[in-house]
Motif scaffolding. Structure first.
Motif, mmCIF file in Angstrom:
data_model
loop_
_atom_site.group_PDB
_atom_site.id
_atom_site.type_symbol
_atom_site.label_atom_id
_atom_site.label_comp_id
_atom_site.label_asym_id
_atom_site.label_seq_id
_atom_site.Cartn_x
_atom_site.Cartn_y
_atom_site.Cartn_z
ATOM 1 N N UNK A 1 0.781 -1.239 0.000
ATOM 2 C CA UNK A 1 0.000 0.000 0.000
ATOM 3 C C UNK A 1 0.817 1.297 0.000
ATOM 4 N N UNK A 2 2.157 1.191 0.017
ATOM 5 C CA UNK A 2 2.964 2.397 -0.220
ATOM 6 C C UNK A 2 3.314 2.481 -1.698
ATOM 7 N N UNK A 3 3.365 3.704 -2.223
ATOM 8 C CA UNK A 3 3.785 3.867 -3.616
ATOM 9 C C UNK A 3 5.181 4.458 -3.640
ATOM 10 N N UNK A 4 6.096 3.754 -4.321
ATOM 11 C CA UNK A 4 7.490 4.189 -4.376
ATOM 12 C C UNK A 4 7.876 4.569 -5.799
ATOM 13 N N UNK A 5 8.731 5.572 -5.930
ATOM 14 C CA UNK A 5 9.384 5.852 -7.216
ATOM 15 C C UNK A 5 10.560 4.899 -7.329
ATOM 16 N N UNK A 6 10.534 4.003 -8.294
ATOM 17 C CA UNK A 6 11.640 3.043 -8.446
ATOM 18 C C UNK A 6 12.806 3.708 -9.170
ATOM 19 N N UNK A 7 12.563 4.145 -10.410
ATOM 20 C CA UNK A 7 13.640 4.771 -11.185
ATOM 21 C C UNK A 7 13.071 5.276 -12.491
ATOM 22 N N UNK A 8 13.812 6.175 -13.157
ATOM 23 C CA UNK A 8 13.552 6.484 -14.556
ATOM 24 C C UNK A 8 14.672 5.801 -15.344
ATOM 25 N N UNK B 1 15.044 -1.519 12.358
ATOM 26 C CA UNK B 1 14.123 -0.417 12.634
ATOM 27 C C UNK B 1 14.227 0.587 11.494
ATOM 28 N N UNK B 2 13.144 0.807 10.769
ATOM 29 C CA UNK B 2 13.184 1.760 9.661
ATOM 30 C C UNK B 2 12.134 2.837 9.860
ATOM 31 N N UNK B 3 12.262 3.873 9.051
ATOM 32 C CA UNK B 3 11.315 4.990 9.075
ATOM 33 C C UNK B 3 10.417 4.895 7.860
ATOM 34 N N UNK B 4 9.176 5.214 8.030
ATOM 35 C CA UNK B 4 8.206 5.234 6.927
ATOM 36 C C UNK B 4 8.701 6.080 5.749
ATOM 37 N N UNK B 5 9.366 7.180 6.031
ATOM 38 C CA UNK B 5 9.739 8.091 4.948
ATOM 39 C C UNK B 5 11.038 7.687 4.243
ATOM 40 N N UNK B 6 11.623 6.578 4.656
ATOM 41 C CA UNK B 6 12.818 6.075 3.983
ATOM 42 C C UNK B 6 12.377 4.985 3.032
ATOM 43 N N UNK B 7 13.012 4.854 1.885
ATOM 44 C CA UNK B 7 12.690 3.670 1.104
ATOM 45 C C UNK B 7 13.889 3.143 0.341
ATOM 46 N N UNK B 8 13.787 1.871 0.075
ATOM 47 C CA UNK B 8 14.870 1.125 -0.539
ATOM 48 C C UNK B 8 15.286 1.702 -1.885
ATOM 49 N N UNK B 9 14.304 2.114 -2.682
ATOM 50 C CA UNK B 9 14.630 2.584 -4.033
ATOM 51 C C UNK B 9 15.412 3.891 -3.985
ATOM 52 N N UNK B 10 15.136 4.739 -2.979
ATOM 53 C CA UNK B 10 15.913 5.978 -2.834
ATOM 54 C C UNK B 10 17.386 5.635 -2.593
ATOM 55 N N UNK B 11 17.611 4.676 -1.689
ATOM 56 C CA UNK B 11 18.990 4.274 -1.412
ATOM 57 C C UNK B 11 19.643 3.723 -2.677
#
Lengths: 298, 298, 298, 298
Positions: free
Chosen positions: A167-174, C271-281
């Motif tokens: 249920x979270x929407x993530x930007x994967x990549x362009x 322990x992770x934060x909701x506003x962090x995501x794998x794709x950003x990393x």
């Protein structure tokens, strides 16, 4: 026990008429009713059932052909909403989906129909929805892959991928590439492999996103959980870009379109033999058995 | 016309005694004097000439073995400073350097010694100098490659590469990798290929730098002109790093060492047949002939 | 609510004493009891708890360092058999495991300890057993990968892999390569990625087998279900071959050894934060954001 | 000394009018006559010379744009049969061909026009001839690459490649792939790199054949000497296959066509500065400088 078998055959094959005739006669000898698909029937100058209706009449499908024939049979079964299994017989040597070679067909048929010895393996599929703006224009289920790629003359396509995971929407990549392959495990040994993607054990539940000739050299294939719903959009208007489903159906897309790919509720059931295994097919098809470049000290 | 032939053989091969006996007898029948290398002689319980001295006694070398045997013969010829050609006979099927299979040996020997029909192909080599501080500690010529790589336990090695091209010195890159291969065109189908490097036509004059498992994912193999003199140094002290020359000789190196690689003045001469060609070997050794993954529509 | 926090720190970092002092003071201000690991304590000239005992005293671990520090902390937690979560703070910019940069540490600590806002993510691990003949000589749990690879001087290693999947034992392949990586999804962005393996979403349950510089050019990384128990053996005796677990512990192996790798019952809690995501990393660490090679028409 | 300079500019760039105005004024101040190409002139509401005629009026060309603008300028120079050099100024940061960033333009112009300090670098090109049966239908010279590739809907294309090397004609291979790139060293960092080909030092004389997504997994890029004349043909009739030259001109081809690619007699002359070097551009454009995935021990 299967009582009615539908037969779907690739017909541009030498002696296919003899092969089908013998098969039908052998199956009848086993007390099994045979229903021929249109193409198979035409070879014997008979009338058969249209491929997409065939599943409605039988409780299992026998495919004579290659992996391509199997996939189109799977599509028919899927569209029929009938949950019957498929047995694949390869008219060449061996396929990933049609793992029984012709030379072993009768032995396997006897296992299945006389001794009731077989195994049902399930393969996941992906539901693909193509939207133009807010309008759903196409909805299909794919067995191998959904591909977005550019035509021969188009320049690099920037493709934006988003993923909805729990249920979270993530930007994967362009991705800036010739295109993008979203493949099932079954499809991982098809186009995905040629584009540098990994081999994925076919009964797994996951998807792999593989960019085709990415211009960002650090891009790599990405394996995601099957419940990740992926959305692919062009990030910039490029002419001559297509969405292709299972390598057979193509739709021209623009910046207004988006392709949404997610797990299908339906699975394809494959009839397999205990003595067959995926790794044997893999080693044979990919020529892993021989050591091609020997040590310098050889 | 060749009058004295030296024979260098790989001896851990079934029936090698019979093969050598017949060969010697055949060559003598052609009026050719045969001088056996130590190993080949030992198989017949005779005394032979040490490998590195053999070139001094003959005007051509016949290698019986694989590409590895050929390379060690080439090294001997090179160290002898005598500029004689080598004919490679493969005891298996076919090699990049030993392109004559055993089954065709007598046909080829007759071409060379009776009809004088053969072709001399030249292959470039690289001079490798290893310095510790300012002291030159090793100087060798390699036929295939000079490799710097880490041991099993070492972590990533940062390797700094400089290139001197037409008297300018350039910083090429610092590679963070398991190691680095500097390969000749002949060596391009050996370790270089396994590490993702390109195939380079063997009579070309160039070098290729290929990082082994680079952690900078955008690193790619780099083909440079042969007159580029390359210097490789560790950028940070890492234990258990080796320089390996032609896969056979290893030297432990530290941050104090630098490896300098440049074009060798010497070339290796290979006796080839007009009817043999590099692409045939390539397709056979790399299994290019068969289409392994067929179209989905097959 | 966490009441006792253990702190494990990488200490070869500038100003680490100030960072730890402030952190301790901040945590105490939040009413949290702090227990320092040995290294962290030594920086403040205090006595701390040995790393492998620390988990026994606390109900959560805070790691200050990089992904390597995190992995060694995870190993301690795992060996303690206590199922407490880990929060990773990166002293550099951002890591796959230590996703909180130092600059955001206090903000995140306040979320976790004041507002109780955090998310627990579970990561699978692999149990690795090394046998010599029938004797179990080593049993470890790995977070990233189990690697078999050759030393700098060793030649190609032939590695035979078998897989037990749903009680059937299959021959997977004999790989001729520099080595083999068996990686978890967490480990997929480490050595596996440098060797050409795919990126696998970190919370998935699967393993990937990736050959290192395979000499059979058609070898490809292979993703298998997590319940596949893999056995790796040398197919031929080669000197100087090592099994390495999580890049830190090495064992010399011979033809008598076999490495058995299977799913661990234990998982690591992050322990992770909701506003962090794998794709950003992913995009940041792998430089996907910028288009590096622009279209010819740019 | 250059007396007349032609200016070719990419015009869809912010402030391009001011940039051109200042440039013209600066060059006139140096006593140089300036002739504007059509596009550059239109920005100033003046009349300019058509791009393909411009080379006839001047003794050097200044390109303001990216590598794509440079290539089209090179094509004009080439078609003019006038052997004048080109100076590339990049309106962004840095290009492989346009190595001077805008911020350094005036410094470089002063070097070239006042102190006469510059270096001429020559880049090879390829002559491409497209035949339909025996009829020559197209003859072009390419700077980067000649590509044969399939459209989005076409299936795998079997492409047969022959090479004429020193008057022998060899069968290279039949590639089953999405297409094939035949690239110059200059083109090696363009499409070739995205398809997995090596980087080739730009002043070298050679070609590289790189298959696009080959289905024979052991296919690898192949570097050949520049005097190898290559012929590419479809081995089976497939719809929707194109030959594309320098990424800009496309021709639909069938089984009746053959593409013949060989060394061009003409070379492109590039004006470079001593303090610029290829490796700097490489490291910057490909992001080699930073270590993206750090050691586990970091």
């Amino acid at each position: 026990m299967f009582e009615k078998v539908g037969v779907i055959a690739k017909t541009k094959v030498e002696n296919i008429d003899k092969i089908i005739k013998q098969l039908v006669s052998h199956l009848k000898g086993l007390g099994v009713e045979v229903v021929l698909g249109e193409e198979a029937a035409s070879v014997l100058n008979e009338n058969g059932i249209e491929r997409h209706k065939l599943a409605g009449y039988v409780d299992m499908i026998l495919v004579l052909g290659g992996d391509g024939t199997f996939i189109s049979a799977a599509r028919s079964v899927n569209e029929s909403k009938k949950d019957i299994p498929i047995l694949g017989v390869n008219l060449g040597r061996m396929g990933f989906l049609t793992e029984v070679p012709l030379s072993e067909m009768y032995r396997v048929l006897d296992s299945v129909f006389i001794r009731n010895e077989y195994h049902i393996e399930e393969r996941m599929m992906l539901d693909v929805k193509l939207y133009e703006g807010d309008e759903l224009i196409i909805k299909k289920t794919v067995f191998n892959d959904a591909v977005v790629n550019k035509g021969a003359l188009a320049r690099i396509v920037p493709l934006r991928v988003k993923a909805r995971i729990s249920s979270n929407i993530y930007h994967v990549a362009v991705y800036h590439a010739d295109g993008l392959i979203i493949s099932t495990p079954s499809g991982s040994t098809a186009y995905n492999l040629a584009a540098g993607g990994p081999i994925i054990y076919p009964t797994m539940d996951c998807v792999v996103i593989t960019p085709i000739c990415p211009h960002t050299l650090s891009n790599r294939p990405l394996v995601l959980p099957v419940d990740a719903e992926l959305t692919v959009m062009m990030d910039e208007e490029i002419d001559d870009v297509m969405a292709t489903l299972d390598g057979q159906i193509g739709y021209r897309i623009t910046k207004k379109h988006r392709m949404v790919v997610g797990k299908s509720k339906r699975k394809i059931k494959i009839i397999t033999q205990r003595d067959k295994n995926y790794f044997d097919v893999l080693r044979t098809k990919l020529n892993w058995e021989e050591r091609k470049i020997r040590s310098l000290k050889c």
